[in-house]
Every structure is written in C-alpha cells, then in structure tokens.
Design a protein around this motif. Structure first.
Motif, short mmCIF file in Angstrom:
data_model
loop_
_atom_site.label_atom_id
_atom_site.label_comp_id
_atom_site.label_asym_id
_atom_site.label_seq_id
_atom_site.Cartn_x
_atom_site.Cartn_y
_atom_site.Cartn_z
N ALA A 144 5.68 4.37 -10.67
CA ALA A 144 5.80 5.67 -10.01
C ALA A 144 4.61 6.54 -10.39
N GLN A 145 4.22 6.51 -11.65
CA GLN A 145 3.07 7.29 -12.10
C GLN A 145 1.79 6.77 -11.46
N ALA A 146 1.64 5.46 -11.40
CA ALA A 146 0.44 4.87 -10.79
C ALA A 146 0.38 5.20 -9.30
N GLY A 147 1.51 5.17 -8.61
CA GLY A 147 1.56 5.53 -7.19
C GLY A 147 1.19 6.99 -6.98
N TYR A 148 1.68 7.85 -7.86
CA TYR A 148 1.35 9.27 -7.77
C TYR A 148 -0.15 9.48 -7.97
N ASP A 149 -0.70 8.84 -8.98
CA ASP A 149 -2.13 8.98 -9.26
C ASP A 149 -2.97 8.47 -8.08
N PHE A 150 -2.55 7.35 -7.50
CA PHE A 150 -3.26 6.77 -6.36
C PHE A 150 -3.25 7.73 -5.18
N ALA A 151 -2.09 8.28 -4.87
CA ALA A 151 -1.95 9.16 -3.72
C ALA A 151 -2.68 10.49 -3.90
N HIS A 152 -2.84 10.92 -5.13
CA HIS A 152 -3.43 12.23 -5.40
C HIS A 152 -4.88 12.16 -5.88
N ARG A 153 -5.49 10.99 -5.82
CA ARG A 153 -6.89 10.92 -6.23
C ARG A 153 -7.77 11.62 -5.20
N LYS A 154 -8.97 11.96 -5.61
CA LYS A 154 -9.89 12.66 -4.72
C LYS A 154 -10.12 11.83 -3.46
N GLY A 155 -9.98 12.44 -2.31
CA GLY A 155 -10.15 11.74 -1.04
C GLY A 155 -8.88 11.07 -0.55
N GLY A 156 -7.80 11.18 -1.29
CA GLY A 156 -6.55 10.54 -0.90
C GLY A 156 -6.54 9.07 -1.27
N GLY A 157 -5.38 8.52 -1.38
CA GLY A 157 -5.26 7.15 -1.82
C GLY A 157 -5.40 6.11 -0.72
N TRP A 158 -4.97 6.46 0.46
CA TRP A 158 -4.94 5.49 1.54
C TRP A 158 -6.04 5.79 2.55
N GLN A 159 -6.76 4.78 2.92
CA GLN A 159 -7.80 4.90 3.93
C GLN A 159 -7.59 3.77 4.94
N ALA A 160 -7.73 4.07 6.20
CA ALA A 160 -7.54 3.04 7.22
C ALA A 160 -8.44 3.33 8.41
N ASP A 161 -8.96 2.27 8.99
CA ASP A 161 -9.73 2.38 10.23
C ASP A 161 -8.73 2.15 11.37
N ILE A 162 -8.16 3.25 11.86
CA ILE A 162 -7.10 3.17 12.87
C ILE A 162 -7.58 2.46 14.13
N SER A 163 -8.79 2.74 14.57
CA SER A 163 -9.31 2.08 15.78
C SER A 163 -9.35 0.57 15.58
N LYS A 164 -9.82 0.13 14.43
CA LYS A 164 -9.88 -1.31 14.14
C LYS A 164 -8.47 -1.90 14.08
N LEU A 165 -7.56 -1.19 13.44
CA LEU A 165 -6.18 -1.66 13.36
C LEU A 165 -5.56 -1.79 14.75
N ARG A 166 -5.83 -0.82 15.62
CA ARG A 166 -5.29 -0.88 16.99
C ARG A 166 -5.88 -2.05 17.77
N SER A 167 -7.14 -2.39 17.50
CA SER A 167 -7.73 -3.54 18.19
C SER A 167 -7.10 -4.84 17.69
N LEU A 168 -6.74 -4.88 16.41
CA LEU A 168 -6.09 -6.07 15.84
C LEU A 168 -4.60 -6.14 16.17
N HIS A 169 -3.98 -4.97 16.28
CA HIS A 169 -2.53 -4.87 16.51
C HIS A 169 -2.28 -3.86 17.63
N PRO A 170 -2.40 -4.29 18.87
CA PRO A 170 -2.28 -3.36 20.01
C PRO A 170 -0.95 -2.62 20.08
N THR A 171 0.09 -3.14 19.46
CA THR A 171 1.39 -2.48 19.51
C THR A 171 1.61 -1.52 18.35
#
Length: 82
Positions: free
Chosen positions: A30-57
C-alpha cells in the motif's frame, strides 16, 4: 472520476485524500502504491493512441462506467447500505 461516478450512479461520492502517514505500519505494498502514484509526473503513463490502435475496443472511463462499471458500483453501494 468521482463526479462521473456520482452522475452515473446517482450516489454522491466524495474524494478524500489519504495522507501517506495513514499507511505507516500497514501493508508495504500500500505504501509502495501510494509512493508510485504520488511521484513527480504521476505514476502511470500511457500512450492512449497507441493503445487504441492495439485494442480498438478500449473504452474511456465514461464508456466503461455506462456499460459495465455502473452495475459494479450499484452493487457496492447496495452492499454498503445493507
């Protein structure tokens, strides 16, 4: 997200930030997840356009909420009120 959930389910949902100190002595994951989510720039990054091309649904959060999530939140709210 809470606004979308509230609007879709008709149940007022409030966001409450949890200070990291509240996790002291609890599950290290839980602590590691909190630290990950609150790090500078946010924890999760995704290329949504690329994901949509790989997973159209791939759904947006609002689409998922309307198609699948609402039933899950409705069940959660029903269980909490019982």
């Amino acid at each position: 997200m809470v606004d979308a959930i509230s609007c879709t389910t008709g149940v007022a949902v409030a966001y409450r930030a949890i200070p990291r100190e509240a996790l002291t002595g609890l599950d290290p994951d839980a602590q590691a997840g909190y630290d990950f989510a609150h790090r500078k720039g946010g924890g999760w990054q995704a290329d949504i356009s690329k994901l949509r091309s790989l997973h159209p649904t791939l759904m947006t959060f609002d689409t998922w909420l309307r198609k699948e999530g609402r039933a899950q939140f409705d069940a959660l709210f029903r269980d909490q009120s019982a």
